[in-house]
Design a protein around this motif. Structure first.
Motif, PDB file in Angstrom:
ATOM      1  N   ARG A 261       0.826  -1.217   0.000  1.00  0.00           N
ATOM      2  CA  ARG A 261       0.000   0.000   0.000  1.00  0.00           C
ATOM      3  C   ARG A 261       0.855   1.260   0.000  1.00  0.00           C
ATOM      4  O   ARG A 261       0.524   2.259  -0.657  1.00  0.00           O
ATOM      5  CB  ARG A 261      -0.899  -0.019   1.232  1.00  0.00           C
ATOM      6  CG  ARG A 261      -1.816   1.207   1.388  1.00  0.00           C
ATOM      7  CD  ARG A 261      -2.288   1.322   2.820  1.00  0.00           C
ATOM      8  NE  ARG A 261      -1.160   1.508   3.736  1.00  0.00           N
ATOM      9  CZ  ARG A 261      -1.177   1.118   5.014  1.00  0.00           C
ATOM     10  NH1 ARG A 261      -2.223   0.505   5.520  1.00  0.00           N
ATOM     11  NH2 ARG A 261      -0.116   1.350   5.785  1.00  0.00           N
ATOM     12  N   ASP A 262       1.977   1.211   0.714  1.00  0.00           N
ATOM     13  CA  ASP A 262       2.843   2.370   0.843  1.00  0.00           C
ATOM     14  C   ASP A 262       3.874   2.464  -0.272  1.00  0.00           C
ATOM     15  O   ASP A 262       4.802   3.274  -0.209  1.00  0.00           O
ATOM     16  CB  ASP A 262       3.552   2.336   2.198  1.00  0.00           C
ATOM     17  CG  ASP A 262       2.564   2.451   3.362  1.00  0.00           C
ATOM     18  OD1 ASP A 262       1.438   2.938   3.132  1.00  0.00           O
ATOM     19  OD2 ASP A 262       2.921   2.039   4.482  1.00  0.00           O
ATOM     20  N   GLY A 263       3.724   1.624  -1.290  1.00  0.00           N
ATOM     21  CA  GLY A 263       4.624   1.690  -2.433  1.00  0.00           C
ATOM     22  C   GLY A 263       5.968   1.054  -2.195  1.00  0.00           C
ATOM     23  O   GLY A 263       6.930   1.329  -2.920  1.00  0.00           O
ATOM     24  N   GLU A 264       6.067   0.184  -1.191  1.00  0.00           N
ATOM     25  CA  GLU A 264       7.335  -0.470  -0.872  1.00  0.00           C
ATOM     26  C   GLU A 264       7.266  -1.951  -1.242  1.00  0.00           C
ATOM     27  O   GLU A 264       6.199  -2.512  -1.471  1.00  0.00           O
ATOM     28  CB  GLU A 264       7.627  -0.319   0.621  1.00  0.00           C
ATOM     29  CG  GLU A 264       7.729   1.131   1.082  1.00  0.00           C
ATOM     30  CD  GLU A 264       7.817   1.244   2.593  1.00  0.00           C
ATOM     31  OE1 GLU A 264       7.779   0.176   3.259  1.00  0.00           O
ATOM     32  OE2 GLU A 264       7.891   2.372   3.098  1.00  0.00           O
ATOM     33  N   SER A 265       8.443  -2.549  -1.290  1.00  0.00           N
ATOM     34  CA  SER A 265       8.473  -3.991  -1.527  1.00  0.00           C
ATOM     35  C   SER A 265       8.028  -4.729  -0.273  1.00  0.00           C
ATOM     36  O   SER A 265       8.486  -4.401   0.823  1.00  0.00           O
ATOM     37  CB  SER A 265       9.894  -4.433  -1.895  1.00  0.00           C
ATOM     38  OG  SER A 265       9.967  -5.864  -1.863  1.00  0.00           O
ATOM     39  N   PRO A 266       7.159  -5.713  -0.425  1.00  0.00           N
ATOM     40  CA  PRO A 266       6.779  -6.498   0.754  1.00  0.00           C
ATOM     41  C   PRO A 266       7.892  -7.435   1.203  1.00  0.00           C
ATOM     42  O   PRO A 266       7.799  -8.027   2.258  1.00  0.00           O
ATOM     43  CB  PRO A 266       5.566  -7.298   0.262  1.00  0.00           C
ATOM     44  CG  PRO A 266       5.798  -7.434  -1.204  1.00  0.00           C
ATOM     45  CD  PRO A 266       6.461  -6.155  -1.630  1.00  0.00           C
ATOM     46  N   TYR A 267       8.944  -7.551   0.360  1.00  0.00           N
ATOM     47  CA  TYR A 267      10.037  -8.477   0.668  1.00  0.00           C
ATOM     48  C   TYR A 267      11.247  -7.737   1.238  1.00  0.00           C
ATOM     49  O   TYR A 267      12.382  -7.991   0.883  1.00  0.00           O
ATOM     50  CB  TYR A 267      10.431  -9.255  -0.583  1.00  0.00           C
ATOM     51  CG  TYR A 267       9.265  -9.940  -1.236  1.00  0.00           C
ATOM     52  CD1 TYR A 267       8.430 -10.780  -0.480  1.00  0.00           C
ATOM     53  CD2 TYR A 267       8.972  -9.750  -2.576  1.00  0.00           C
ATOM     54  CE1 TYR A 267       7.356 -11.406  -1.071  1.00  0.00           C
ATOM     55  CE2 TYR A 267       7.883 -10.369  -3.166  1.00  0.00           C
ATOM     56  CZ  TYR A 267       7.080 -11.190  -2.408  1.00  0.00           C
ATOM     57  OH  TYR A 267       6.006 -11.822  -2.986  1.00  0.00           O
ATOM     58  N   SER A 268      10.994  -6.787   2.118  1.00  0.00           N
ATOM     59  CA  SER A 268      12.057  -6.061   2.772  1.00  0.00           C
ATOM     60  C   SER A 268      12.688  -6.931   3.850  1.00  0.00           C
ATOM     61  O   SER A 268      12.182  -8.016   4.152  1.00  0.00           O
ATOM     62  CB  SER A 268      11.494  -4.776   3.397  1.00  0.00           C
ATOM     63  OG  SER A 268      10.452  -5.100   4.292  1.00  0.00           O
ATOM     64  N   PRO A 269      13.800  -6.492   4.449  1.00  0.00           N
ATOM     65  CA  PRO A 269      14.416  -7.293   5.515  1.00  0.00           C
ATOM     66  C   PRO A 269      13.391  -7.664   6.586  1.00  0.00           C
ATOM     67  O   PRO A 269      12.627  -6.822   7.053  1.00  0.00           O
ATOM     68  CB  PRO A 269      15.498  -6.352   6.067  1.00  0.00           C
ATOM     69  CG  PRO A 269      15.872  -5.507   4.905  1.00  0.00           C
ATOM     70  CD  PRO A 269      14.591  -5.274   4.144  1.00  0.00           C
ATOM     71  N   GLY A 270      13.397  -8.892   6.938  1.00  0.00           N
ATOM     72  CA  GLY A 270      12.414  -9.407   7.881  1.00  0.00           C
ATOM     73  C   GLY A 270      11.175  -9.960   7.224  1.00  0.00           C
ATOM     74  O   GLY A 270      10.380 -10.643   7.846  1.00  0.00           O
TER      75      GLY A 270
END
Length: 274
Positions: A261-270
């Motif tokens: 939703r916030d325009g970020e990758s869901p596959y970030s660290p963690g």
């Protein structure tokens, strides 16, 4: 068209009895059966792939997946269909969380569990809708009737008798402990295989329950519960996770969705990529 023969039927019944016997044998005080509760075929396959020997369903998690609230709000046919799908997806014994039995008479409960491929079930001693505790004698009679119905039908069923004193009981901690022991002993005498005093978590109480009940005891693992190793040392025979894993998966998905939703990758660290 394939028709069933008496040999086929006998083989199926023999397999079902073998799975129930294997499930019962895994309830060893001090070497607990650990069951991460599942909610659908995919989660059941994941538990099987991880090397666990038994599949245990969770009513609250399945209800959520099917669009209902917990507390026997799920139509019994839908709950049993979900259990059957889970059973067909794995090659392990399945024990089903059946709350208070969904209003089924003992003979019908046994018949429908067998048809769904379940080798065991949880049955609780409080009203799922009101939280009122059942009379211990009435609950013992009900468990005994389920056991008798299973015997009459030639079905081996592992009964895990849930004791809800720590949720809906009254009195001091000592009084709740004593009532849990009293109920647990009666339920074992009536034909239950294991007693599940849900929400009992303090180490001293768990030890007292194990010693007082005198049979296999199931503990719900949640934050604040002794570690798996400590529960083994306390003599616990089974450890369940209830709907905790499903709640964790939902929270994980919510974090991924928020990132998208916030325009970020869901596959970030963690949050690793699949």
């Amino acid at each position: 068209m394939t028709t069933s023969t008496s040999e086929d039927t006998g083989g199926t019944a023999s397999t079902a009895r073998g799975r129930a016997s294997a499930l019962r044998a895994l309830h060893v005080p001090g070497r607990p059966l650990v069951v991460p509760n599942v909610w659908d075929a995919a989660s059941a396959r994941a538990v099987e792939a991880a090397g666990f020997p038994v599949i245990a369903t969770g009513s609250a998690a399945i209800a959520s997946v099917l669009g209902y609230e917990d507390g026997e709000e799920t139509p019994v046919g839908e709950m049993l269909a979900a259990i059957a799908r889970i059973g067909r997806s794995v090659g392990l014994p399945v024990t089903a969380d059946m709350e208070r039995g969904y209003g089924l008479e003992p003979a019908e409960l046994v018949e429908r569990l067998a048809a769904a491929g379940a080798s065991g079930c949880n049955l609780e001693d409080s009203d799922p809708r009101t939280g009122a505790m059942a009379d211990a004698g009435e609950q013992a009679a009900y468990l005994g009737a389920v056991r008798a119905a299973a015997t009459a039908a030639g079905v081996d069923l592992v009964i895990n008798a849930r004791v809800d004193t720590y949720i809906h009981g009254t009195g001091s901690a000592e009084e709740r402990l004593a009532e849990s022991v009293r109920r647990g002993r009666r339920y074992l005498e009536a034909g239950a295989d294991c007693v599940y005093p849900i929400f009992a978590a303090e180490a001293g109480a768990v030890r007292a329950l194990v010693e007082g009940i005198g049979g296999p005891v199931n503990v719900l693992f949640r934050p604040g519960t002794p570690s798996l190793g400590e529960l083994a040392d306390l003599g616990v025979a089974r450890v369940s996770f209830g709907h905790g894993l499903h709640e964790a998966v939902r929270a994980y998905a919510a974090r991924m969705l928020a990132a998208i939703r916030d325009g970020e990758s869901p596959y970030s660290p963690g949050l690793p990529a699949p």
